[in-house]
Design an enzyme around this catalytic site. Sequence first.
Site, short mmCIF file in Angstrom:
data_model
loop_
_atom_site.label_atom_id
_atom_site.label_comp_id
_atom_site.label_asym_id
_atom_site.label_seq_id
_atom_site.Cartn_x
_atom_site.Cartn_y
_atom_site.Cartn_z
NE ARG A 267 -3.59 -2.46 2.29
CZ ARG A 267 -4.60 -2.77 3.10
NH1 ARG A 267 -4.96 -1.92 4.05
NH2 ARG A 267 -5.25 -3.90 2.96
CB SER A 357 -10.99 -4.58 8.22
OG SER A 357 -11.99 -3.63 8.08
NE ARG A 397 -1.43 -1.03 11.80
CZ ARG A 397 -2.47 -0.57 11.11
NH1 ARG A 397 -3.71 -1.00 11.38
NH2 ARG A 397 -2.30 0.31 10.15
#
Length: 429
Positions: A267, A357, A397
Amino acid sequence: MLDLKRIREFPDDIRRGIQDKHERGDVDAVLDIDRRRREIIAGVDQLKNTRNVVSQEIARMKKAGEDASSRIEEMKGVSDTIKSMDEELRTVEEQLREMLLSLPNISHDSVPVGESDADNVEVRSWIPEHTVGINEESDEPLRDHIELGKKLGILDFDRGAKLSGSGFPLYTGAGATLERALINFMIDVHRNEHGYREVFPPFVVNTASMYGTGQLPKMTEDMYRCADDDLYLIPTAEVPITNMYRDEILDTEQVPSYFCGYSACFRREAGSYGKQTKGFLRVHQFNKVELVKFARPENSYDELEKLVADVEKILQLLHIPYRVRLLCTGDTSFSSAKTYDLEVWAPGEEAWLEASSCSNFEDFQARRANIRFRPDGPKSKPEFVHTLNGSGLATSRLMVALLENCQTPEGTVVVPKVLQPYTGFAVID
RNA sequence: GGAGAGGUGGGUGAGUGGCUGAAACCAACGGUUUGCUAAACCGUCAUAGUGGGACAACUGCUAUCGAGGGUUCGAAUCCCUCCCUCUCCGCCA
């Protein structure tokens, strides 16, 4: 992509849905151009019909040795008109398609209306009975992952930056092993205990795939592109895995089906410089195990709940505290109808970090990517599937939370039991 | 990088200008036969757009033989461009 018929029938709902999502989209323009499109179709189809009928007649006349020249002359004009109308139709349809592609998905009724992160709703949280490291009783200040990484020699951000630039982390020694262990552990749990089929996808895809899952046309500036080959580096394995069945009709028994796969994720994070850039919190390349489901429309929301539970299981096995939040309309992504975020607690940062997510896209992606299934046996009429996906999970993370939660007062890190068979060591020191 | 071959319905595979949305076979589905299975036989067997109809059943029209363009009254069939796949040689992990 939204169903054009749905826009025609419930334009007000769509308008409100777009607004709730804080996206832009001109519903009236869509309706206008759709009306124009149908006008043209009505006209040109009529002409094509005459052309077909007369052409047959010409064939018959020629066979019978009659003179067909006047009819042929007549049809020349008709053909020219068809040609120009077809051209106009193509232009109009292209415009319509672009408009439709730029309209966001509409949130599900169960999603709270809201503007931002502040309006997201915490659904539940989970704290392990006992921590893996030892930190609560000690007076030693907690270290953050950067300090731990440096002290233990397992993360080398400086040399990563030398190789590729900031945001390209380099793992060394036990850090590299731990990363690999996490990936294998997560895939094994999902495959063996949650019933996902394992895939190992390509890390670059073509533009059609990017349109299919909704990254294009809106997210162009966030992706790495190989210009010479017109290929994109994937921002998530969701893209290749969901697109596996692009332009296909699945059999009844293929739905639902569950897939999990590892990929590196790329990204550009354009425009986010300066925000959370330290260490692992926001990087250009990270590793992720992704879960993807192709579900029946009538129970896709049950599938979403199960998907979230599957991800939670990983965190529970790792003894990492987390919370589950239901995103409000304004914070839900472009393609999603409903999204839960899983956030892990990072005690060194004293912050919750989004590590997963999980979304139900309903038929939004399926319509773009043209993924259908036969709901009731081989003779039934194809319907769009519902697609879902969730990170299960992102290691960057997760690694932060793991290091910070499992640290000891001495600055070593205890490897959670479930990972030890994968790492081959129990402590990083 | 060099040289070739090819892209047709779920699959195999016919089809070189007009009753071909597309033969045939296989698979699948429904049925007949059958003590059961098998076999045999009969039938069904694309998708989308748009219109009629009760956003039903059903039905008219249009489009689709990798994609786009051209020739023609008419293209799966002829011409051009592009994309993709495969084989061989070279190179390389």
